[in-house]
Structure formats: C-alpha cells, structure tokens
Design a protein around this motif. Structure first.
Motif, PDB file in Angstrom:
ATOM      1  N   TYR A 122       0.842  -1.209   0.000  1.00 38.66           N
ATOM      2  CA  TYR A 122       0.000   0.000   0.000  1.00 38.66           C
ATOM      3  C   TYR A 122       0.874   1.256   0.000  1.00 38.66           C
ATOM      4  O   TYR A 122       0.665   2.181  -0.792  1.00 38.66           O
ATOM      5  CB  TYR A 122      -0.911   0.000   1.230  1.00 38.66           C
ATOM      6  CG  TYR A 122      -1.703   1.285   1.385  1.00 38.66           C
ATOM      7  CD1 TYR A 122      -2.917   1.458   0.719  1.00 38.66           C
ATOM      8  CD2 TYR A 122      -1.223   2.328   2.182  1.00 38.66           C
ATOM      9  CE1 TYR A 122      -3.632   2.652   0.842  1.00 38.66           C
ATOM     10  CE2 TYR A 122      -1.933   3.515   2.310  1.00 38.66           C
ATOM     11  CZ  TYR A 122      -3.143   3.676   1.637  1.00 38.66           C
ATOM     12  OH  TYR A 122      -3.832   4.857   1.753  1.00 38.66           O
ATOM     13  N   ARG A 129       0.907   8.183  -1.237  1.00 38.96           N
ATOM     14  CA  ARG A 129       0.863   7.308  -0.063  1.00 38.96           C
ATOM     15  C   ARG A 129       2.236   7.221   0.604  1.00 38.96           C
ATOM     16  O   ARG A 129       2.331   7.199   1.838  1.00 38.96           O
ATOM     17  CB  ARG A 129       0.384   5.916  -0.473  1.00 38.96           C
ATOM     18  CG  ARG A 129      -1.090   5.884  -0.878  1.00 38.96           C
ATOM     19  CD  ARG A 129      -1.481   4.529  -1.447  1.00 38.96           C
ATOM     20  NE  ARG A 129      -2.905   4.470  -1.766  1.00 38.96           N
ATOM     21  CZ  ARG A 129      -3.496   3.417  -2.339  1.00 38.96           C
ATOM     22  NH1 ARG A 129      -2.781   2.345  -2.668  1.00 38.96           N
ATOM     23  NH2 ARG A 129      -4.786   3.430  -2.587  1.00 38.96           N
ATOM     24  N   LYS A 132       2.739  10.330   2.688  1.00 40.64           N
ATOM     25  CA  LYS A 132       1.987  10.266   3.949  1.00 40.64           C
ATOM     26  C   LYS A 132       2.705   9.377   4.961  1.00 40.64           C
ATOM     27  O   LYS A 132       2.754   9.664   6.154  1.00 40.64           O
ATOM     28  CB  LYS A 132       0.577   9.731   3.694  1.00 40.64           C
ATOM     29  CG  LYS A 132      -0.353  10.732   3.038  1.00 40.64           C
ATOM     30  CD  LYS A 132      -1.755  10.154   2.889  1.00 40.64           C
ATOM     31  CE  LYS A 132      -2.689  11.170   2.232  1.00 40.64           C
ATOM     32  NZ  LYS A 132      -4.065  10.619   2.054  1.00 40.64           N
ATOM     33  N   THR A 135       5.606  11.084   6.472  1.00 45.58           N
ATOM     34  CA  THR A 135       5.141  12.029   7.495  1.00 45.58           C
ATOM     35  C   THR A 135       4.902  11.310   8.813  1.00 45.58           C
ATOM     36  O   THR A 135       5.276  11.801   9.892  1.00 45.58           O
ATOM     37  CB  THR A 135       3.844  12.724   7.036  1.00 45.58           C
ATOM     38  OG1 THR A 135       4.081  13.416   5.802  1.00 45.58           O
ATOM     39  CG2 THR A 135       3.359  13.709   8.083  1.00 45.58           C
ATOM     40  N   CYS A 136       4.291  10.129   8.748  1.00 42.84           N
ATOM     41  CA  CYS A 136       4.057   9.324   9.955  1.00 42.84           C
ATOM     42  C   CYS A 136       5.377   8.907  10.588  1.00 42.84           C
ATOM     43  O   CYS A 136       5.511   8.880  11.819  1.00 42.84           O
ATOM     44  CB  CYS A 136       3.233   8.084   9.616  1.00 42.84           C
ATOM     45  SG  CYS A 136       1.534   8.423   9.112  1.00 42.84           S
ATOM     46  N   MET A 176      -0.581   5.187  10.614  1.00 42.64           N
ATOM     47  CA  MET A 176      -1.307   5.270   9.344  1.00 42.64           C
ATOM     48  C   MET A 176      -2.787   4.950   9.531  1.00 42.64           C
ATOM     49  O   MET A 176      -3.650   5.497   8.838  1.00 42.64           O
ATOM     50  CB  MET A 176      -0.694   4.302   8.330  1.00 42.64           C
ATOM     51  CG  MET A 176       0.667   4.718   7.775  1.00 42.64           C
ATOM     52  SD  MET A 176       0.556   5.954   6.462  1.00 42.64           S
ATOM     53  CE  MET A 176      -0.051   4.975   5.096  1.00 42.64           C
ATOM     54  N   LYS A 177      -3.079   4.045  10.452  1.00 43.92           N
ATOM     55  CA  LYS A 177      -4.483   3.702  10.721  1.00 43.92           C
ATOM     56  C   LYS A 177      -5.254   4.919  11.223  1.00 43.92           C
ATOM     57  O   LYS A 177      -6.450   5.074  10.944  1.00 43.92           O
ATOM     58  CB  LYS A 177      -4.560   2.588  11.773  1.00 43.92           C
ATOM     59  CG  LYS A 177      -3.951   1.271  11.356  1.00 43.92           C
ATOM     60  CD  LYS A 177      -4.045   0.261  12.512  1.00 43.92           C
ATOM     61  CE  LYS A 177      -3.338  -1.032  12.190  1.00 43.92           C
ATOM     62  NZ  LYS A 177      -3.369  -1.990  13.332  1.00 43.92           N
ATOM     63  N   ASP A 179      -4.195   8.319  10.801  1.00 41.28           N
ATOM     64  CA  ASP A 179      -4.066   9.531   9.981  1.00 41.28           C
ATOM     65  C   ASP A 179      -4.511   9.343   8.534  1.00 41.28           C
ATOM     66  O   ASP A 179      -4.745  10.333   7.829  1.00 41.28           O
ATOM     67  CB  ASP A 179      -2.613  10.013   9.982  1.00 41.28           C
ATOM     68  CG  ASP A 179      -2.153  10.459  11.362  1.00 41.28           C
ATOM     69  OD1 ASP A 179      -2.990  10.420  12.293  1.00 41.28           O
ATOM     70  OD2 ASP A 179      -0.963  10.822  11.508  1.00 41.28           O
ATOM     71  N   ASP A 180      -4.580   8.103   8.064  1.00 40.12           N
ATOM     72  CA  ASP A 180      -4.913   7.863   6.655  1.00 40.12           C
ATOM     73  C   ASP A 180      -6.130   6.928   6.581  1.00 40.12           C
ATOM     74  O   ASP A 180      -6.019   5.707   6.754  1.00 40.12           O
ATOM     75  CB  ASP A 180      -3.716   7.249   5.929  1.00 40.12           C
ATOM     76  CG  ASP A 180      -3.958   7.093   4.433  1.00 40.12           C
ATOM     77  OD1 ASP A 180      -5.102   7.357   3.986  1.00 40.12           O
ATOM     78  OD2 ASP A 180      -3.020   6.706   3.713  1.00 40.12           O
ATOM     79  N   HIS A 182      -7.858   6.003   4.099  1.00 30.91           N
ATOM     80  CA  HIS A 182      -7.833   5.073   2.967  1.00 30.91           C
ATOM     81  C   HIS A 182      -7.041   3.796   3.289  1.00 30.91           C
ATOM     82  O   HIS A 182      -7.266   2.753   2.687  1.00 30.91           O
ATOM     83  CB  HIS A 182      -7.205   5.756   1.743  1.00 30.91           C
ATOM     84  CG  HIS A 182      -7.997   6.931   1.243  1.00 30.91           C
ATOM     85  ND1 HIS A 182      -9.248   6.794   0.674  1.00 30.91           N
ATOM     86  CD2 HIS A 182      -7.713   8.267   1.240  1.00 30.91           C
ATOM     87  CE1 HIS A 182      -9.701   7.988   0.324  1.00 30.91           C
ATOM     88  NE2 HIS A 182      -8.791   8.902   0.661  1.00 30.91           N
ATOM     89  N   TYR A 183      -6.129   3.915   4.253  1.00 31.55           N
ATOM     90  CA  TYR A 183      -5.264   2.768   4.582  1.00 31.55           C
ATOM     91  C   TYR A 183      -6.091   1.582   5.081  1.00 31.55           C
ATOM     92  O   TYR A 183      -5.964   0.465   4.580  1.00 31.55           O
ATOM     93  CB  TYR A 183      -4.244   3.209   5.634  1.00 31.55           C
ATOM     94  CG  TYR A 183      -3.317   2.114   6.128  1.00 31.55           C
ATOM     95  CD1 TYR A 183      -2.340   1.564   5.315  1.00 31.55           C
ATOM     96  CD2 TYR A 183      -3.402   1.649   7.452  1.00 31.55           C
ATOM     97  CE1 TYR A 183      -1.483   0.574   5.780  1.00 31.55           C
ATOM     98  CE2 TYR A 183      -2.556   0.664   7.932  1.00 31.55           C
ATOM     99  CZ  TYR A 183      -1.592   0.126   7.087  1.00 31.55           C
ATOM    100  OH  TYR A 183      -0.757  -0.851   7.550  1.00 31.55           O
TER     101      TYR A 183
END
Length: 514
Positions: A122, A129, A132, A135-136, A176-177, A179-180, A182-183
């Motif tokens: 992903y 992606r 992002k 950034t995390c 990611m879970k 902040d994103d 779509h993830y």
C-alpha cells in the motif's frame, strides 16, 4: 518468450586467482535433460574443454538427466576427461535448497507475512501514499536510513529483508491507521476472490520480530553461499552444520511457533542433505579438509556436535578415503606429470644402465664395470626413493603438519596455497580444482540481469548470437581489462535476481580442470 541458459566456468589459475567467466548465453527450447546436456556438450566442444570437474545446478530433475548425458559423452572422449569417472560431478545449488527449507517453515506464518506485505505494498503503490507514510515516520520520530522493500514471495531472503525493515516502522504503520482513512479501507477491498489480509495486528508484528531473529542465521548462510568473489566450498561444512544445529536447538523451544517451524525445516533438511549429510557431494567435505585451518580435526569436531561417535569416525574415514582416491587419480593424470608432479617415471630403472656409455636400453655387456661411479648411482637411487616416499605421503604430510591459526580474520586460503603449494605438489593440484567449486548458482544469475537490460522492448530484435556476444564481452571485460578489480553487482542486478521466477530461467555452472 525465449528461455536462455547461461554456462559459467569457475577455475583457479596458476597464480591462485579465482576466475568466473561466462562461456555461453544461449536460447534453449525446453527444460528437458537431454536438451540441457547437449548445450553443455556444444559449449565444451566450442571452447576446446576436454576435462570437467563438477557441474553445479539447482534441484530440477531434468538437471540430473543432463549431467548423466554429459558424463556419458565425456567418457567417450577420454579416460582423463572426468575425475573418478564423474562420480562426484553433480553439485546441487545450496542456496536453492536453503530457499526450499525456509519456505516450508514460513508456511506456518503465512497470514502475518501477507499482512505486512500488503501494508508495504500500500505504502509503495503511489508517491502520495509514500509521502503520507514518511510524514508518519517523522511524527513517530523514527530515525532510519532507508524505507521498506517489497518482497518476492518465491524468494525467502527478500521476505526476510522486507520484515527486517518493516518492523522498524511498526509505529508508523500504526499511525497510518489513525491519519490515513484510505489505509484501513484498502484492506477491506477484495483482491481476486478474497479480502486482502491485514492491516498487521500486534500479533503479526510480534511474529515478524521472532521471524527476523530466527531467519538471520539462514540469511547469513545464503550470503556466504552466494558469493562469486571468494572461495565458497571450504565454508560449506561449517555453514551447513550451523543451520542444522540452529534447527536442533529449537526442538525443545518453549516458543510453539518457532518449534513447529524448526521441525518442518529439519525434515526438509534431511530430505535434501540426508540425516547425516549422506546426500551431500563429498567433494565439499574435502574442500573443508583442504583449508589449512581445519583439516580433518574440524571435520571431527563439527560432526561430533551433531552425531554419535561411531558415525563421526565413519564420516571421517570416508572423507579421508576420498581424498586419497583423488590423490592417486591425480598422480596418474598426464596433466599432473606435465606440470611438474612428483612421480615422473622410474628413475632408478633408467639409471641402471650405468654412467659410462650412451646407449638406449639396459646396461651393455661390454660396459667397463670399473668405470661405474657407484656413489652417483647410489645418490640417484636415494633421490628416486625420496621422491617416491614424498609423493606417496603428500596427503599424510599435509594432515600431520601444524594447522594454521583459526584466529586470523584476514586469512586468504588461495594465498596460503600459493605460498605453500610447493610443499604438497600433487595435493595443491587437487586444491586448485576443489576450491574452485561454486556451491550455488546464485552468482551467475547476474548474467540474466544484464540480459534483461540487453533484451528490453526496444532491442528485442537482436539475434541470439549478438545477445550472447554482449553478455560475454561485458563479463570478460569486467574481469580482465579492469585488471581483475573486484566489481560488486549493481543494485539493479541484485533486484533483478529477486524477480526471477522459478522455472523461467535455467542456470548452470561448471568447473574446468586445467
């Protein structure tokens, strides 16, 4: 799609330098044994190679047929075309066997691996992606020099590298879970006919950490076996023992997952190498004996850590017996005599004609007995006797001489034989051939990396001969015009190897005898 076969020669020259040369890069119609064997035969004829020591191939059944074909043809060429009638010609790729062993173990944790693989997939699927994710990483204050790599499922070492890097970023994936959006939704989608596995849970990350620790031994062994710049055959016994002892140590582990993995992998180990290495090519044990730091003492020490004393003595006896068979074979070989081997003829019988006259055969009836220099005859007889004793005891002399220090981190086995080979003239010829044996076919697969660049979509009309010329020329130029400087594989070459699908490309090695 065209299938290609590469044949690479490994040999050690008169200066004790290990060489690797691509001799053939040709299309092959199919993977049948006779077809493979005929291509090897053609290559030998084209290059005028009349003696063959070993052939290293992977574990496909067709390769066994190919080697049988080659042995039959070589037997027709000359009695000296093979050592010991080719009984030890077949060497199986050790890296390939380790791949099969580890794949069996990884089946126990398929879900965890698939979950992490999908998470990595992903992140790497688009620049947005990936940004992002970076950034995390920054927000979790993870300081690490590189990002994840996506594995090739059929290559366990790439899976190891993926997990090794991914566990460093566990907190970033968890973020990611949050902040994103779509993830998480991406994992709900179906891939094929089933839902994607993931995102990775705490248990999955825990399994990954245990796997990384467990598989590190196999990864290091694979790197050792895959080297094309150094001798690998003398390390074979040590590395195989390292793997087996590692698996046996986990037989009583309190970790159920690792214990189950180890049990399955040990069964696979026994399938390919036997319960007591009885399916291993014995020449690889001889290679260890020819390491002056080890000799037979290390063989005894190594086996004693794995087997009962009776089995250890049997294995030790078999290895020494094979070494003596090789020794006797090399004494009788014409190449050894021409290169200055010890047993060059019956000097004593040749000198019995006396010192007085010319004459061809035996002593002349008219020779003047008083003119015979008995002391000169005595010296020649003693020299002949000493030479004979020296040649007969070459192996024993080497085995009884003091071992080299095992603590020297910079020890170079080829340099040692270059400096000390004159003390063991016949044995050094054996060492030159045995130490050149490659224990895996991995090193030659860089040829297919080059082939991938040569045969890109814009050059697909190149003839097979042109492709072969380009591949071979690059390989030879790298080795010779650059003064034998060591050139590491490029990142592109390394990555290309990882995407070679099993069965699509056939890889062959062979060693030459000079």
């Amino acid at each position: 799609m065209s299938n290609y076969m590469v044949i690479t020669a490994h040999f050690i020259d008169a200066e004790w330098v290990l060489h690797k040369r691509i001799l053939s890069f040709t299309p092959i119609a199919n993977h049948k044994g006779d077809g493979i064997g005929k291509l090897i035969e053609t290559c030998l004829i084209d290059w005028g190679i009349e003696r063959l020591f070993t052939i290293t191939v992977d574990n496909a059944s067709a390769n066994k047929v190919a080697i049988t074909y080659v042995k039959k043809k070589l037997a027709n060429w000359s009695v000296n075309s093979m050592i010991l009638n080719g009984l030890y010609m077949h060497v199986r790729c050790s890296a390939h066997i380790i791949n099969l062993i580890v794949q069996d173990g990884l089946a126990e944790v398929n879900h965890s691996i698939a979950s992490i693989r999908n998470a990595v997939k992903y992140v790497r699927s688009s620049p947005a992606r990936l940004q992002k994710f970076k950034t995390c990483v920054d927000r979790e204050k993870i300081s690490y020099g590189g990002l994840m790599v996506l594995d090739v499922p059929t290559r366990w070492n790439s899976t190891y590298l993926m997990l090794h890097k991914a566990v460093v970023f566990e907190k970033a994936f968890d973020r990611m879970k949050e902040d994103d959006g779509h993830y998480v939704n991406w994992f709900v989608e179906e891939e094929g006919e089933k839902k994607r596995e993931g995102p990775p849970s705490d248990d999955d990350w825990g399994n990954a950490r245990r796997l990384v620790n467990f598989l590190s031994v196999f990864y290091c062994v694979t790197l050792k076996f895959s080297s094309s710049l150094n001798v690998t055959s003398n390390d074979y016994l040590n590395e195989m023992a390292r793997v087996l002892i590692h698996l046996k140590s986990l037989a009583t582990s309190s970790d159920d997952l690792l214990r189950k993995m180890a049990e399955k992998m040990e069964q696979k180990f026994a399938k390919y190498w036997g319960d007591s290495f009885d399916q291993v090519n014995m020449l690889l044990f001889v290679a260890n004996v020819l390491d002056p730091r080890c000799k037979l003492e290390f063989v005894t020490f190594c086996f004693s850590n794995m087997y009962e004393s009776r089995k250890v003595e049997e294995l030790k006896s078999n290895i020494k017996e094979l070494l003596m068979k090789l020794y006797n074979s090399y004494i009788g070989g014409s190449d050894v005599r021409n290169s200055g081997g010890v047993c060059c003829g019956d000097i004593y019988d040749g000198s019995s004609g006396g010192g007085g006259g010319g004459g061809g055969g035996g002593a002349s009836a008219s020779s003047n007995i008083m003119s015979i220099d008995l002391f000169s005859s005595f010296k020649m007889m003693k020299q002949s006797s000493n030479d004979d004793i020296s040649s007969k005891n070459d192996v024993e002399k080497y085995l009884t001489d003091v071992n080299e220090s095992a603590s020297d981190a910079h020890f170079d086995i080829l340099t040692w034989w270059k400096l000390n080979g004159h003390r063991y003239p016949i044995l050094s010829q054996i060492a030159k051939d045995v130490l050149a044996i490659p224990v895996s076919t991995v090193a030659s697969e860089s040829a297919f990396s080059t082939g991938g660049r040569v045969l890109d979509p814009f050059r697909s009309s190149l003839t097979h001969k042109t492709v072969e010329s380009l591949i071979c020329t690059q390989n030879w130029l790298r080795s010779t015009l650059l003064g034998e400087r060591i050139i590491q594989p490029t990142q592109e070459e390394t990555e290309f190897y990882e995407v070679i699908e099993a069965g699509n490309m056939l890889l062959l090695y062979f060693d030459m005898l000079f």
